[in-house]
Structure formats: structure tokens, C-alpha cells
Design an enzyme around this catalytic site. Structure first.
Site, PDB file in Angstrom:
ATOM      1  N   ASP A  85      27.816 -23.420 -17.879  1.00  0.00           N
ATOM      2  CA  ASP A  85      26.826 -22.383 -17.607  1.00  0.00           C
ATOM      3  C   ASP A  85      26.978 -21.843 -16.194  1.00  0.00           C
ATOM      4  OD1 ASP A  85      24.030 -23.794 -19.508  1.00  0.00           O
ATOM      5  OD2 ASP A  85      25.875 -22.805 -20.097  1.00  0.00           O
TER       6      ASP A  85
ATOM      7  N   ASP B  62      27.568 -18.008 -15.249  1.00  0.00           N
ATOM      8  CA  ASP B  62      26.624 -17.309 -14.373  1.00  0.00           C
ATOM      9  C   ASP B  62      27.351 -16.635 -13.212  1.00  0.00           C
ATOM     10  OD1 ASP B  62      24.552 -18.111 -15.971  1.00  0.00           O
ATOM     11  OD2 ASP B  62      23.977 -19.804 -14.699  1.00  0.00           O
TER      12      ASP B  62
ATOM     13  N   SER C  28      16.837 -13.159 -21.582  1.00  0.00           N
ATOM     14  CA  SER C  28      17.215 -14.350 -20.830  1.00  0.00           C
ATOM     15  C   SER C  28      16.655 -14.248 -19.417  1.00  0.00           C
ATOM     16  CB  SER C  28      18.738 -14.498 -20.800  1.00  0.00           C
ATOM     17  OG  SER C  28      19.339 -13.345 -20.266  1.00  0.00           O
ATOM     18  N   LEU C  29      16.894 -15.249 -18.602  1.00  0.00           N
ATOM     19  CA  LEU C  29      16.347 -15.289 -17.254  1.00  0.00           C
ATOM     20  C   LEU C  29      17.442 -15.141 -16.216  1.00  0.00           C
ATOM     21  CD1 LEU C  29      13.858 -18.289 -17.612  1.00  0.00           C
ATOM     22  CD2 LEU C  29      13.271 -15.864 -17.449  1.00  0.00           C
TER      23      LEU C  29
ATOM     24  N   GLU D   5       7.392 -24.171 -14.265  1.00  0.00           N
ATOM     25  CA  GLU D   5       7.566 -24.993 -15.469  1.00  0.00           C
ATOM     26  C   GLU D   5       8.971 -25.587 -15.486  1.00  0.00           C
ATOM     27  OE1 GLU D   5       6.579 -22.770 -19.062  1.00  0.00           O
ATOM     28  OE2 GLU D   5       5.638 -21.258 -17.787  1.00  0.00           O
TER      29      GLU D   5
ATOM     30  N   LYS E 151      12.555 -26.270 -16.936  1.00  0.00           N
ATOM     31  CA  LYS E 151      13.454 -25.482 -17.779  1.00  0.00           C
ATOM     32  C   LYS E 151      14.157 -26.421 -18.753  1.00  0.00           C
ATOM     33  CE  LYS E 151      17.016 -21.911 -17.624  1.00  0.00           C
ATOM     34  NZ  LYS E 151      17.899 -22.520 -18.631  1.00  0.00           N
TER      35      LYS E 151
ATOM     36  N   ASP F 242      16.524 -27.812 -21.513  1.00  0.00           N
ATOM     37  CA  ASP F 242      17.890 -27.460 -21.891  1.00  0.00           C
ATOM     38  C   ASP F 242      18.011 -27.541 -23.406  1.00  0.00           C
ATOM     39  OD1 ASP F 242      20.468 -26.695 -21.576  1.00  0.00           O
ATOM     40  OD2 ASP F 242      21.216 -28.603 -20.830  1.00  0.00           O
TER      41      ASP F 242
ATOM     42  N   GLU G 188      10.935 -23.758 -26.780  1.00  0.00           N
ATOM     43  CA  GLU G 188      12.282 -24.321 -26.738  1.00  0.00           C
ATOM     44  C   GLU G 188      12.379 -25.499 -27.705  1.00  0.00           C
ATOM     45  OE1 GLU G 188      15.943 -23.624 -24.411  1.00  0.00           O
ATOM     46  OE2 GLU G 188      14.039 -22.578 -24.678  1.00  0.00           O
TER      47      GLU G 188
ATOM     48  N   TYR H 175       6.106 -22.294 -24.741  1.00  0.00           N
ATOM     49  CA  TYR H 175       5.993 -21.851 -23.344  1.00  0.00           C
ATOM     50  C   TYR H 175       5.458 -20.425 -23.161  1.00  0.00           C
ATOM     51  CZ  TYR H 175      10.704 -19.791 -24.141  1.00  0.00           C
ATOM     52  OH  TYR H 175      11.783 -19.099 -24.621  1.00  0.00           O
TER      53      TYR H 175
ATOM     54  N   LYS I 193       7.276 -18.150 -12.916  1.00  0.00           N
ATOM     55  CA  LYS I 193       6.755 -16.925 -13.528  1.00  0.00           C
ATOM     56  C   LYS I 193       5.549 -16.407 -12.745  1.00  0.00           C
ATOM     57  CE  LYS I 193       7.933 -18.716 -18.139  1.00  0.00           C
ATOM     58  NZ  LYS I 193       7.390 -19.175 -19.436  1.00  0.00           N
TER      59      LYS I 193
ATOM     60  N   LYS J 222      18.105 -23.226 -10.873  1.00  0.00           N
ATOM     61  CA  LYS J 222      19.012 -24.181 -11.515  1.00  0.00           C
ATOM     62  C   LYS J 222      19.285 -25.365 -10.589  1.00  0.00           C
ATOM     63  CE  LYS J 222      20.298 -22.317 -15.537  1.00  0.00           C
ATOM     64  NZ  LYS J 222      21.709 -22.083 -15.789  1.00  0.00           N
TER      65      LYS J 222
ATOM     66  N   CYS K 126      51.289 -34.008 -32.237  1.00  0.00           N
ATOM     67  CA  CYS K 126      50.807 -35.322 -31.806  1.00  0.00           C
ATOM     68  C   CYS K 126      51.629 -35.787 -30.609  1.00  0.00           C
ATOM     69  CB  CYS K 126      50.937 -36.325 -32.955  1.00  0.00           C
ATOM     70  SG  CYS K 126      50.554 -38.032 -32.461  1.00  0.00           S
TER      71      CYS K 126
ATOM     72  N   CYS L 240      53.797 -39.103 -32.007  1.00  0.00           N
ATOM     73  CA  CYS L 240      54.845 -39.025 -33.042  1.00  0.00           C
ATOM     74  C   CYS L 240      55.433 -37.634 -33.219  1.00  0.00           C
ATOM     75  CB  CYS L 240      54.305 -39.533 -34.376  1.00  0.00           C
ATOM     76  SG  CYS L 240      53.083 -38.435 -35.144  1.00  0.00           S
TER      77      CYS L 240
ATOM     78  N   CYS M 174      46.042 -35.966 -35.962  1.00  0.00           N
ATOM     79  CA  CYS M 174      47.431 -36.183 -36.377  1.00  0.00           C
ATOM     80  C   CYS M 174      47.385 -36.653 -37.832  1.00  0.00           C
ATOM     81  CB  CYS M 174      48.106 -37.231 -35.493  1.00  0.00           C
ATOM     82  SG  CYS M 174      49.722 -37.770 -36.119  1.00  0.00           S
TER      83      CYS M 174
ATOM     84  N   CYS N  92      52.029 -42.752 -37.870  1.00  0.00           N
ATOM     85  CA  CYS N  92      52.092 -42.535 -36.418  1.00  0.00           C
ATOM     86  C   CYS N  92      51.848 -43.872 -35.708  1.00  0.00           C
ATOM     87  CB  CYS N  92      51.048 -41.514 -35.982  1.00  0.00           C
ATOM     88  SG  CYS N  92      50.867 -41.342 -34.189  1.00  0.00           S
TER      89      CYS N  92
END
Length: 668
Positions: free
Chosen positions: A32, A36, A81-82, A112, A114, A116, A170, A222, A286, A310, A404, A407, A422, A427
């Protein structure tokens, strides 16, 4: 200018590609954070050259498409989105824009966690849930109403019969549920999910709602973007109303008078995030006053009245020295990062799993990268994020081999599967892994054959498959380096003892996909021999409680295959053909007819408690159903408790279990 135009076009093309991988295929190639940064660069270039902005630029819409398999529904209000911030300075810049747009400081802010997970819109008409829709591309989402109704934290009816209410929130998977899901997948020979968010995204979009119900999803509400028959003036007021209506709301949310209060919230939960039962990757801030939100409005992609802060990735930083690929007993290719040594949870870590090709692509991890490494709940070190800014010049994208690495056989990837395999059963890597699994404590429990000795015997041409263990030339074995007569005699005794192992151990050792200890015990108890099981029809297998269609199909496929038939024949020719001979109690078993499920931590290992119950005639299952007699609950119970409560299954703590056993004459 031409260079700028070329860079912008490249960024748009790359971002669209990553949006398709993330939203449509659920196979993201980069973190992410990296995504971003690509978007931030494009936004900056377009801001500096507004004449180059086009209506189809990823900055002008909420990106991503939706799948065709599920009904598509257009959102009345787009699910935007944010915008993101990564430090106090960027958070202050957002706040400054809010102040300038309003001409004053906002009334209040709300902070709040966030979560995931996966965003979901719920539509209630006259108080009844009528539709659930994923975010999709922000404009159009996928209808998943049947799946949403299986989530216990989503009320099917509101206490107020308002004409229309839209609730957004969420969907997520609690960590204990995720760890249990991956444990079961490993036991059944399935590839584990890389993280709870990926598991959630796949689960909420399943076409089989029964399987979705088994995934233990949860929902935090939310927002109330639409409501008829009631007026709301503040976002915090909506959160309080949601809680009154019976929704689970974001824990710890706080109404803040100013930005320093938000900073304190961010710091507090940054320290407490590891103690949560679910994953968060930041804090959402918010504007609280809904009239102020309306005045601030939104861009085509982000609401101006909200921003995400984040957190940096968790774990320790180190450098990737190399990426190697291991081959397992089913032929699965697993990429592993070789690391510069780093101390992690009290041990020195030099290797970390990258799970599968999809996870390598999602992280975009390359040799030479600086990465964050952590130990998950399963104590397996794993790479969780890449510091793109520290990437050395010229670092090449890692690609899984087309053949592989052991082998040279071309690898295959079956439709709908994460694993690359494989297909060559001869093998050397597959042979080694199969032998190690067959001899392991979980399988036939044959001691004295570790990895080095198995490799030695394979290279000497003395072993080919597990059945060849009983063909060993003991004089030749004793003459090998590091063996001798005593070691050879010890192994010979182990192999003789293995002839009397119970049937369920052999079923696990065979390596049938999806068949772990629990399923093997059920099958052994029901059929009693390899020959009888080999003749079983799929519908017979599915009729056994605890054996679902996936396990049944896998068992039938194994015994119908030429490879499976030959493997079983070779074992039987060497006298490895155990029969189930359960001891019959003198009288009726005290717990006969009762079915138990165990969740949480008890004062003794759960395996011991299960063995005690089974010895007294009870059946112990992995999942709660209407047929379950009792759920035994220890500390930190998982999703099974909620399932039992919803079905009305009686719940016993450890003390109540002891009393029940005492009444039945069973010693604890």
C-alpha cells in the site's frame, strides 16, 4: 515538457495496472505504501501541470473494477477512498486546508482506528437489511447480501423502522480467527493466506455463503451517509446511534477539540495496536460537524473532510541478501528471503517466508531491498513491508521460476489456486519432502530419519518413496558414513514398530491433500482400512460430520489416481496395512451420543481434553453446528463462541465441564 508528459502517462498506466491486480484479481504486486507513493507523484505532477490532467486519470476517480461473478450495484453516494498522511506535518497540512476552506477552525474532529479490512455498504429499508454492497470501484460495487447476513456483528433488523438507512463500515477477520483458519489450511494441505485483509477480501466475495459463514468475519460500522426519518448533526452522534442500534463500532474513537488531541490519539493507539484482536494500519481523522462536512465537499477521489494517518510497518528492519525457492511434498514452490541476521522476538532470524508468488508480487520485494520482518502468531518469520525509498539502484523485480529449480520440470498453476507447483512426483525435492512428512511425528512417527539422512539415502539410491523404507539393505545401510550397525538396527526397529501404527496415522502420512489428523481419525473410524476407504464414494464421505466436499473430493481423487493406487499397493505388499480395531467398552460409553467443540485456552492442552472426551465415547469436532451438544470455552475464545450463542448451543467453561464429567463418572 515531453519528459513530464511521458512520466505522467507511465504513472497512469502503472497505477491502473496495480488497481486491476488489487481490485479485480485480488493479487496485488506492491505494498500500500508503494502504491500511495506512485499516486502521490502523479498528483504532484498534475498539480504542477494542470493542462495535462485528463478525465480518465486515476486521480480523477476512485480506481478499480469489479468482478463479473457477483451482481453489480451502483452506490447512491460514491464510496470514496481517503487521502493519506504519514507524519504530523502532513496531518497538519490537511488540517490547514480544512481551516482555510471553512474560514475558521472546525467545530470538532473525530479520531477513529483505521481497520485493515474491506469496506461495505449496508442498506436498511423500514429497519430491515435488504442489501450489502462492497466498495468496488467507488461508483459500482458487488452485492454480497447473503454473505453479509452471515456476519454476526451485522444486525439483520434495526430497532427503529426508519424508511431508509445506509450504514457503512469495515469487514475484517480477527487475528485469532485468521490464525485458526491458516492452521486448518496448513493441516489440510492448503496454502495459508498471507494476511487477514487478503483472507477477508476473498471471504466476503465467496459464492458459497456457507463457506463465508465458516470464515468468522466481523464488521465495524463507521458512518451513516444516508438516513430518512431522523436528523443527525454530528458524525459522533451517528457513531453513538450505531452503537445503540447494536452495531459494533470502532473501539476507542474520540471526539477531539483540536489537532493536539488527535496527535495524542495517534500516539496512544500506535503503542496499543499490537494488543488489539484485529489489524489496524492507521487512524482516520474526520470533521465532526456534518454541515461542515457538506461545506467542505470532496474531490472526485477523496472527501476533503477526512484523512488517514498511516502507521509505519511493524517489525524489525533488515536487508534481503537473496530470494530462493523451496519445493514441498506436494510440489508447491515457496519463495523464501535470505536475510542479513536480525534479532526478532528473542531469536536471530536469517530467513523469512514470502508465502507464494502473489505475496512476492504484492510486496514487490527484491534482492537488496530493506524490509520489515516480523513473527506472526504462528511464530514463522515473514516479510511484511518493503522500504521502497531504500531500494538500491538497478534492483530487479523477482520472478518465480518457470521450471522447478530442483528437477527442471515446467511448473503449473491450477485455475483458482495461489500455489505454483512442480508436477513431477519423482522430483528429488518432492521425494525428500514426502519422505520427511511420512516419517514425521504427525505421520508415522519414525524416528532417526532427519533431513540429512533422508537426502543421504536418496542420493545413494536406497530410497525412492516411503514404501521403499521397508526394502532397505541393512548391511549396506550400516556401511554408510555416520550410520553403523547400531543406528541401522535402531531404524529397523522403528520401521517394524511402524507396522502397528493406527490407521489414522497412515492416512495423514499418505499426504492426501486436505486430510489432517482430525479428518484422518474420522475416516479411519468410519472405514477401518485402506481398502474400504479406497472404495468409498464421495457422497458417503460427505455424509460423515466433519468431512466436507473438499476433503471428500480429495480423498476420492487420491485413491482413484494411478499414483495413489500404486503407493497404497506398494505399502500393502510390505505389510503396511493397519486396520481400525477400536476397543469396545464393557458398557455404554458415558458420553456416547454427545458432540463437543473446544475453543480458547484451557488448563491443559486441548488435544488432551479432546482425547479424554473421545475415550469416554464423545465426538469432538472442529466446527460448531446445530448438532453440537456443548461448546467448551477457555480463555480468549475465538469466533466459535459467537456461532454457538447464535445457534443456542450450550456453553461450558472448564469448571462446568469438570462437573459434567463428574456426573457422568469420567475422571478429569
Amino acid at each position: 515538457m515531453s519528459n513530464v508528459r511521458e512520466r505522467i502517462e507511465w504513472l497512469r498506466k502503472e497505477i491502473r495496472r496495480h488497481e486491476y491486480l488489487y481490485y479485480v484479481l485480488a493479487q496485488p504486486e506492491i505494498s500500500d505504501f508503494a502504491f500511495d507513493r506512485l499516486m502521490a507523484e502523479l498528483k504532484a505532477l498534475e498539480a504542477a501541470h494542470p493542462e495535462l490532467v485528463t478525465p480518465d486519470s486515476p486521480t480523477q476517480r476512485v480506481g478499480g473494477a469489479v468482478l463479473d461473478e457477483l451482481p453489480q450495484v451502483r452506490h447512491e453516494i460514491p464510496m470514496l477512498s481517503l487521502d493519506n498522511s504519514y507524519n504530523e506535518g502532513e496531518l497538519a497540512e490537511w488540517y490547514g486546508r480544512v481551516v482555510r476552506a471553512l474560514g475558521r477552525k472546525p467545530d470538532h474532529l473525530v479520531a477513529e482506528l483505521k481497520i485493515d479490512g474491506v469496506s461495505l455498504s449496508l442498506i436498511y429499508e423500514n429497519g430491515v437489511l435488504v442489501r450489502a454492497v462492497t466498495r468496488g470501484n467507488g461508483e459500482v460495487g458487488e452485492e454480497v447480501t447473503t454473505n453479509a447476513k452471515t456476519i454476526p456483528t451485522i444486525p439483520l433488523r434495526l430497532p427503529e423502522e426508519l424508511p431508509l438507512v445506509e450504514v457503512r463500515g469495515e469487514v475484517y477477520m480477527p487475528r485469532p480467527v485468521f490464525l485458526e483458519l491458516n492452521r486448518r489450511r496448513r493441516e489440510e494441505g492448503e496454502e495459508p493466506f498471507a494476511n487477514p485483509r487478503n483472507a477477508t477480501a476473498g471471504s466476503i466475495r465467496l459464492l458459497d455463503s456457507r463457506e463465508c459463514a465458516r470464515r468468522g468475519l466481523r464488521f465495524f460500522a463507521y458512518q451513516i451517509p444516508r438516513i430518512q426519518g431522523k436528523e443527525l448533526h454530528y458524525h459522533s452522534e451517528a457513531l453513538e446511534l450505531l452503537a445503540q442500534w447494536g452495531f459494533a463500532t470502532n473501539p476507542g474513537w474520540r471526539r477531539c477539540p483540536d489537532l493536539p488531541c488527535v496527535h495524542a490519539f495517534v500516539e496512544e493507539w500506535g503503542q496499543k495496536r499490537k494488543s488489539l484482536a484485529f489489524d489496524i494500519d492507521g487512524v482516520v481523522v474526520k470533521v465532526d460537524n456534518l454541515a461542515e462536512q457538506q461545506a467542505l465537499g470532496a474531490t472526485s477521489k477523496f472527501p476533503r473532510w477526512a484523512v488517514a494517518y498511516k502507521y509505519p510497518p511493524e517489525g524489525e528492519r533488515t536487508r534481503v541478501k537473496n530470494i530462493v525457492v523451496q519445493v514441498g511434498r506436494t510440489g508447491t514452490l515457496t519463495p523464501v528471503a535470505e536475510l542479513e541476521p536480525v534479532r526478532l522476538a528473542g531469536t536471530t532470524v536469517t530467513r523469512a517466508t514470502l508465502h507464494n508468488a502473489d505475496e512476492v508480487a504484492r510486496l514487490d520485494v527484491r534482492v537488496g531491498d530493506t524490509v520489515w520482518v516480523e513473527k506472526g502468531g504462528d511464530v514463522i518469520p515473514k516479510v511484511v513491508a518493503v522500504d521502497i525509498s531504500a531500494r538500491p539502484e538497478g534492483a530487479e523485480r523477482f520472478a518465480m521460476p518457470e521450471r522447478c529449480p530442483v528437477c527442471g520440470t515446467p511448473v503449473v498453476r491450477e485455475a483458482g489456486e495461489v500455489a505454483i507447483r512442480c508436477p513431477n512426483t519423482s522430483c528429488p525435492a518432492v521425494q525428500k519432502a514426502r519422505l520427511l512428512h511420512f516419517c514425521s511425528r504427525a505421520g508415522m512417527d519414525i524416528q532417526g530419519l532427519g533431513e540429512q539422512r533422508v537426502v543421504q539415502l536418496l542420493q545413494a539410491g536406497m530410497l525412492s518413496d516411503p514404501a521403499s523404507l521397508w526394502d532397505l539393505d541393512w548391511d549396506r545401510l550400516a556401511a554408510l558414513p555416520s550410520w553403523g550397525e547400531k543406528s541401522a538396527e535402531n531404524l529397523k526397529k522403528q520401521l517394524e514398530d511402524a507396522r502397528t501404527r493406527p490407521l489414522w496415522r497412515l492416512l495423514v502420512a499418505l499426504g492426501i491433500r486436505h486430510v489432517g489428523e482430525r479428518a484422518a481419525k474420522l475416516l479411519a473410524s468410519r472405514f477401518g482400512s485402506l481398502s474400504a476407504l479406497a472404495q468409498a464414494r464421495q457422497e458417503e464421505l460427505e455424509a460423515i460430520e466433519g468431512i466436507g466436499p473438499t476433503i471428500a473430493e480429495s480423498v476420492v481423487r487420491f485413491f482413484a489416481s494411478e499414483e495413489g493406487k500404486e503407493f497404497v499397493r506398494r505399502l500393502q505388499e510390505r505389510g503396511i496395512d493397519p486396520r481400525e480395531t477400536p476397543e469396545k467398552p464393557a458398557g455404554p460409553a458415558p458420553l456416547s451420543g454427545l458432540s463437543f467443540v473446544i475453543t480458547g485456552t484451557l488448563s491443559r492442552p486441548r488435544e488432551q481434553v479432546a482425547a479424554l472426551l473421545e475415550a469416554a465415547g464423545a465426538q469432538v469436532s472442529e466446527s460448531v453446528s446445530r448438532k453440537t451438544s456443548y461448546l467448551i470455552v477457555g480463555q480468549n475464545p475465538g469466533s466459535k463462541l459467537n456461532k454457538a450463542q447464535s445457534l443456542g448451543v450450550p456453553v461450558l467453561d472448564e469448571e462446568q465441564l469438570r462437573r459434567l464429567l463428574s456426573e457422568k463418572g469420567v475422571a478429569w
